[in-house]
Design a protein around this motif. Structure first.
Motif, short mmCIF file in Angstrom:
data_model
loop_
_atom_site.label_atom_id
_atom_site.label_comp_id
_atom_site.label_asym_id
_atom_site.label_seq_id
_atom_site.Cartn_x
_atom_site.Cartn_y
_atom_site.Cartn_z
N ALA A 41 -43.89 73.47 -33.70
CA ALA A 41 -43.11 74.67 -33.40
C ALA A 41 -43.55 75.84 -34.29
O ALA A 41 -43.66 76.98 -33.84
CB ALA A 41 -41.62 74.39 -33.60
N SER A 42 -43.81 75.54 -35.56
CA SER A 42 -44.25 76.59 -36.48
C SER A 42 -45.59 77.17 -36.05
O SER A 42 -45.81 78.39 -36.11
CB SER A 42 -44.35 76.03 -37.90
N GLU A 43 -46.51 76.31 -35.60
CA GLU A 43 -47.81 76.78 -35.14
C GLU A 43 -47.67 77.63 -33.88
O GLU A 43 -48.35 78.64 -33.71
CB GLU A 43 -48.74 75.59 -34.89
N ALA A 44 -46.77 77.22 -32.98
CA ALA A 44 -46.55 77.99 -31.75
C ALA A 44 -46.03 79.39 -32.07
O ALA A 44 -46.50 80.39 -31.49
CB ALA A 44 -45.56 77.26 -30.84
N VAL A 45 -45.11 79.48 -33.03
CA VAL A 45 -44.56 80.79 -33.42
C VAL A 45 -45.61 81.61 -34.17
O VAL A 45 -45.65 82.84 -34.06
CB VAL A 45 -43.28 80.61 -34.26
N ALA A 53 -40.66 78.89 -28.05
CA ALA A 53 -41.16 78.44 -29.34
C ALA A 53 -40.15 78.73 -30.44
O ALA A 53 -39.92 77.90 -31.34
CB ALA A 53 -42.49 79.13 -29.64
N LEU A 54 -39.51 79.89 -30.37
CA LEU A 54 -38.50 80.26 -31.37
C LEU A 54 -37.28 79.34 -31.30
O LEU A 54 -36.73 78.93 -32.33
CB LEU A 54 -38.09 81.71 -31.18
N VAL A 58 -49.66 77.87 -26.71
CA VAL A 58 -48.26 77.88 -27.13
C VAL A 58 -47.44 76.94 -26.25
O VAL A 58 -46.60 76.17 -26.74
CB VAL A 58 -47.68 79.31 -27.09
N ARG A 59 -47.68 76.97 -24.95
CA ARG A 59 -46.97 76.07 -24.04
C ARG A 59 -47.25 74.60 -24.39
O ARG A 59 -46.34 73.77 -24.38
CB ARG A 59 -47.36 76.35 -22.59
N ALA A 60 -48.50 74.29 -24.68
CA ALA A 60 -48.87 72.91 -25.03
C ALA A 60 -48.19 72.49 -26.33
O ALA A 60 -47.67 71.36 -26.43
CB ALA A 60 -50.38 72.80 -25.15
N LEU A 61 -48.18 73.37 -27.32
CA LEU A 61 -47.52 73.05 -28.59
C LEU A 61 -46.02 72.84 -28.40
O LEU A 61 -45.44 71.93 -29.00
CB LEU A 61 -47.77 74.18 -29.60
N CYS A 62 -45.41 73.66 -27.56
CA CYS A 62 -43.97 73.51 -27.30
C CYS A 62 -43.69 72.17 -26.62
O CYS A 62 -42.71 71.48 -26.96
CB CYS A 62 -43.47 74.66 -26.44
#
Length: 237
Positions: A177-181, A190-191, A154-158
């Motif tokens: 962002a959608s994948e992180a959420v 992420a939100l 999640v951190r990497a995606l953000c």
């Protein structure tokens, strides 16, 4: 006159006898000293316990106390990666961005291929306002984060989402962002990023939902840490 063979033998004995006796009477040399393995193991155990305690204190929100413990660990071992990681976390929580970035770079010098260390420096660089070109090299390992590390993923995606936003690649940012959420529906950062992306795609209602969820998660996280701090004070009283 030259001494005969008997005289030569007696002369040799007279010279050798003191050396022979001294060799017999001399105490044996002590064996070379070896490091105390058990003592070293005990020191390592104590250090691990200290680091766990510092991490627990930081999680409770007692940043100053945790910072002192991590700094003490670094005085004992300046190359302790876990102590550097913990100290950087303390600086982040205290709002000391420059100190956090400096400490994280020291960690990266020790572990140049560490995915989390690279990601940490990327996050701090973005917070400091560095351009995308300066941040991107620290995300070179981001695609190696697998599903077995959801928090790191999640951190990497953000981070990649923020880079995409800096480059005005809105659809790419929205996808990340959608994948992180999807991975963590309660992740405040992420939100927030999802809300920003929704605004940029003119989806105001979806943006509002994301922002409200982010605010709710941030309040819950703060309340949880405050509760842990109160419980600690009550136990110490």
């Amino acid at each position: 006159p030259n001494p005969g063979s008997g005289g030569m033998f007696a002369l040799a004995v007279s010279f050798a006898e003191p050396i022979f006796h001294s060799a017999i009477e001399a105490p044996p040399s002590p064996p070379p000293s070896r490091p105390d393995v058990h003592s070293r193991a005990n020191d390592n155990d104590r250090e691990e316990t200290n680091l766990r305690e510092a991490a627990r204190i930081l999680h409770e929100g007692r940043v100053d106390a945790a910072e002192m413990l991590f700094q003490a660990s670094l005085r004992r071992d300046p190359r302790s990666a876990e102590a550097l990681r913990g100290l950087a976390d303390c600086y982040v929580d205290a709002g000391k961005s420059e100190a956090a970035l400096e400490t994280s770079r020291k960690l990266l010098m020790l572990r140049p291929d560490d995915i989390e260390a690279n990601l940490r420096v990327a996050e701090l660089c973005m917070q400091a306002g560095y351009p995308a070109s300066a941040v991107q090299p620290y995300l070179k390992y981001a695609d190696r984060v697998g599903s077995h590390q959801p928090e790191l993923r999640v951190r990497a995606l953000c981070a990649e989402c923020e880079i995409a936003l800096l480059r005005e690649e809105v659809q790419r940012a929205l996808s990340q962002a959608s994948e992180a959420v999807r991975i963590d529906a309660e992740h405040p950062r992420a939100l927030l990023l999802l809300g920003e992306c929704r605004l940029l795609t003119n989806d105001a209602s979806a943006a509002l939902r994301a922002f409200r969820a982010a605010a709710s998660m941030a309040v819950e996280s703060k309340s949880e840490r405050a509760g842990e701090a109160r419980r600690h004070r009550a136990q110490s009283a």
